[in-house]
Structure formats: C-alpha cells, structure tokens
Design a protein around this motif. Structure first.
Motif, PDB file in Angstrom:
ATOM      1  N   GLY A 109       0.807  -1.232   0.000  1.00 51.34           N
ATOM      2  CA  GLY A 109       0.000   0.000   0.000  1.00 51.34           C
ATOM      3  C   GLY A 109       0.830   1.268   0.000  1.00 51.34           C
ATOM      4  O   GLY A 109       0.472   2.271   0.613  1.00 51.34           O
ATOM      5  N   ILE A 110       1.969   1.227  -0.705  1.00 53.91           N
ATOM      6  CA  ILE A 110       2.905   2.373  -0.718  1.00 53.91           C
ATOM      7  C   ILE A 110       2.745   3.160  -2.021  1.00 53.91           C
ATOM      8  O   ILE A 110       2.735   2.574  -3.107  1.00 53.91           O
ATOM      9  N   LEU A 111       2.614   4.478  -1.900  1.00 58.72           N
ATOM     10  CA  LEU A 111       2.659   5.351  -3.074  1.00 58.72           C
ATOM     11  C   LEU A 111       4.127   5.662  -3.363  1.00 58.72           C
ATOM     12  O   LEU A 111       4.795   6.327  -2.555  1.00 58.72           O
ATOM     13  N   ALA A 112       4.649   5.191  -4.497  1.00 58.31           N
ATOM     14  CA  ALA A 112       6.062   5.413  -4.831  1.00 58.31           C
ATOM     15  C   ALA A 112       6.179   6.506  -5.893  1.00 58.31           C
ATOM     16  O   ALA A 112       5.535   6.442  -6.940  1.00 58.31           O
ATOM     17  N   LEU A 113       6.977   7.522  -5.577  1.00 61.59           N
ATOM     18  CA  LEU A 113       7.203   8.631  -6.510  1.00 61.59           C
ATOM     19  C   LEU A 113       8.636   8.585  -7.025  1.00 61.59           C
ATOM     20  O   LEU A 113       9.569   8.392  -6.245  1.00 61.59           O
ATOM     21  N   ASP A 127       3.792   4.784   4.003  1.00 60.18           N
ATOM     22  CA  ASP A 127       2.726   5.300   3.138  1.00 60.18           C
ATOM     23  C   ASP A 127       3.265   5.752   1.784  1.00 60.18           C
ATOM     24  O   ASP A 127       2.630   5.568   0.749  1.00 60.18           O
ATOM     25  N   VAL A 128       4.426   6.403   1.833  1.00 60.86           N
ATOM     26  CA  VAL A 128       4.985   7.016   0.620  1.00 60.86           C
ATOM     27  C   VAL A 128       6.470   6.678   0.543  1.00 60.86           C
ATOM     28  O   VAL A 128       7.170   6.728   1.556  1.00 60.86           O
ATOM     29  N   LEU A 129       6.943   6.321  -0.645  1.00 63.48           N
ATOM     30  CA  LEU A 129       8.381   6.194  -0.881  1.00 63.48           C
ATOM     31  C   LEU A 129       8.771   7.206  -1.955  1.00 63.48           C
ATOM     32  O   LEU A 129       8.222   7.182  -3.067  1.00 63.48           O
TER      33      LEU A 129
END
Lengths: 218, 218
Positions: free
Chosen positions: A29-33, A112-114
């Motif tokens: 469930g990670i948002l990767a940018l 949550d976010v990478l």
C-alpha cells in the motif's frame, strides 16, 4: 543509433524488474514517486520541505540516487526517516534493479509514501521505469521556460510538474505562463505546482496534494 | 552494472571514430571545443556572446546537439556562422559518429574554431570523446556550489570551467569561493572563468582566452 538498440535490450530487463517493484509497492500500500530533474533544480530541498511538513501525517521513506557522494542522504536523514543511498558510480540514471536492491534493505511495513530521488538528468531517467506510481519532474525557473519542449520525454512521462525557485523569477528571463503552457502542450494531464524552497511558497499546496494521494484508504 | 559493461563496448567504437575526428581537426588546424553543462546553464548564450565578440577575429563554426528541436541552431544561425544541428531523438549525449556526420556536411576549410554544443546533461557526455581538443563545462551558479563534487567525472575530464549567471549570486545560496574550491579539488588544472550573459561580466576574459587559443600559428 547503436545506442538506441542497446538501450532497448536493457529496457526489457529493466521493465520486468520494475513490474516486480510495482507489485511490492502495491502489496504494501505504498505510493512510490520517482522524483526527476536537472542537477540543482531543488529535488532534495523539495524532499526536505515535504518531510518537515508531512512527517507527522505520513510515514515517508526515501531512496537517494546520486552519481557520487551521499550528501543528499545525509540531508534527508536529519528528518529521522528511513533513507537508502544508491551511488551509481557514473551511471546517469537509476534502474529498477538498483531500486530493488534498495528495497531489500528497507523495512516497507507501515510506509505510506516512498520518494525515490533520481540522478540529476532530464534525459535518461525518463526512459527507465522503476516501478513507481508516477514520475514527479522538478524544473527550476532558472533553467528557462523552453525546457519542456527541449526535453519532451520527461514531461510526457511525468504526472506532476513542480516549478521550483519561483522566488528568482524577477531576476530571470523566464516567463512562468510560457513555461506552463509549454509543459501542458507536451502533456495536458500534468498536475502543476509552483514552489520556492527559500520562501516556502507553494509548499503547502504540494504537500496537501501528496497527503491526499499518500493517505491509505484501507 | 549491466549498463557499465554495455557502455564499455559502445565506447571502444566511439573512441575510434573520435580519433578520426581529431585527426581531421588537426589537419585543418581547427580548435574543437566540446561545450557541456546541465540543461539551461547557458551554453547557447555563451556561444552567442562569443560569436558577437569574436565574429570578426576568428572563423567559428558551431555544431548544436539537442534531444529535440532546432531552437539552439536557430539562435546561433542569426550570427551568420556555419551551424549544423544534430537531433539525438532522446539520446542523452553526442557521440563521435554523430559529429563525424555533421563534419561531413560542413566546409571545414578556413575554420579556426569549432564549438560543439552537447546535449544538456552533466553525466553521460563526460564519457564520450568527440575528438575535441578540450571539454568546456558551463556551470550555472543557480545549480549550487556542490555540483563539482556530485558530478566529478565531468569536471575531471574538462579543461575549462565557465561559472555562468554570476549576476544571480546575491539571490542564491551559492558560495562562489566554495564552488571554485570544489571544482579545483576535483581538477586542479581547470582554467576558470566567471561570466554573466545578462550583464556581459567576464565575457571579455573568456573571449580573450579563446582568441589566444584559437588563432592559427601557421
């Protein structure tokens, strides 16, 4: 022409590993940018402002990509977040394989976010999928308003454009409206933010958007 | 790692063609410069100021390298000099083979200096010899004073450093002394110029040096 052929072969392997990275991000469930720009456009400063503002709201991890040195990882580590430095030793972009190695050394549970900060380069990173949900391209006003037309692949493949260093516009031959219209000509779907890491202008807008995207629905 | 191996193979072929380009330049008594920088550091503006100032003293030809567009060639062509545009179609650097093709379309007789303006990229162009006498790296003050340490190959392989946009220093977190000392740590032999294409500061020094180097002895 020889280089293009060779890159294609590399890209096939790269895309396969990128798909595995993407599956891993989705499972956690990670948002990767994938954060891309020219050298010195302000990627690390954007990461710092983001960690300052969202550190209590989101669990954010960072992967730093650099040709040499771990300066950027040192800057980011001050914010007490998990950070892995990739040194490419002359390589001009991150590849999915390097990110895969970084992920194997990071505890992904609860993130949550990478944010993957790529090597400073407006060309090659456009062609290498790392498994990210989206590319965020940072463009400094000091680079000039014609850059979206001159490096179209990057702007075509990105979902978000952060126009940084807007505090310098009074001193530059750079028209912000022209810059935006050039970017939107290449990619009408770009989400555009205007920021300054010196004055903090626009940082709240960018962070508001990221908080909305990065918050888990489950 | 796979990319490094692959680049080595490409580089062997590239270096062979670069040697042929170098022989051609020597036969014609041409000083060939490979002008490199990040996107938007001001390479084309430096070329324009140089042509304005030295157009009557030296015969200068220009090869423009870009990922897309012929904007830079159009800017340079206004100075009534021979100019060839190479569009790399996504390629992140010029190769000797592309320059060889450009040379075959240019009348080299009587030329004193050939300026080859590379693609905007601080990484890959460092590894590709085009047959030039020297690399000239342009670094904008807006990129920050740490860039020589972060992109050392380019500064190690260059003979000249042009620090551009010095008029913006009052508005930046960039220390000129630190920038120069970082560059000279990587390469103590660098010839350093400080310029602004907006105020014309330092352009006379750079052009004086180029006139001295580019004037035929025969």
């Amino acid at each position: 022409m020889s280089i293009i052929t060779i890159q294609r072969k590399v890209l096939e392997k790269n895309d396969e590993i990128a798909r595995r990275n993407r599956t891993l991000f989705e499972q956690h469930g990670i948002l990767a940018l994938n954060l891309v720009s020219s050298p010195g456009a302000g990627k690390t400063s954007i990461v710092e402002r983001t960690l300052e503002r969202l550190g209590n709201d989101l669990h954010i991890g960072v992967v730093e990509g650099d040709v040499q040195t771990d300066f950027d990882a040192q800057r980011v580590a001050r914010y007490q977040v998990p950070v892995i430095q990739i040194v490419t030793n002359g390589g001009c972009h991150l590849e999915a394989r390097l990110v895969q190695e970084a992920l194997s050394q990071m505890d992904l549970r609860g993130l949550d976010v990478l944010i993957i900060e790529n090597v400073g380069n407006l060309v090659c990173p456009a062609n290498y999928d790392l498994g990210e949900a989206m590319k965020v391209v940072v463009l400094s006003t000091t680079e000039g308003d014609d850059k979206p037309l001159k490096y179209p692949n990057m702007f075509r493949n990105a979902s978000v454009l952060v126009i940084n260093k807007i505090d310098l516009i009074p001193y530059l031959d750079c028209n912000l409206a022209t810059l935006k219209s050039n970017a939107l000509r290449i990619n009408p779907h770009l989400e555009v933010f205007e920021t300054s890491c010196t004055t903090n202008a626009g940082i709240a807008d960018w962070c508001g958007w990221l908080k909305e995207k990065g918050t888990r629905r489950s």
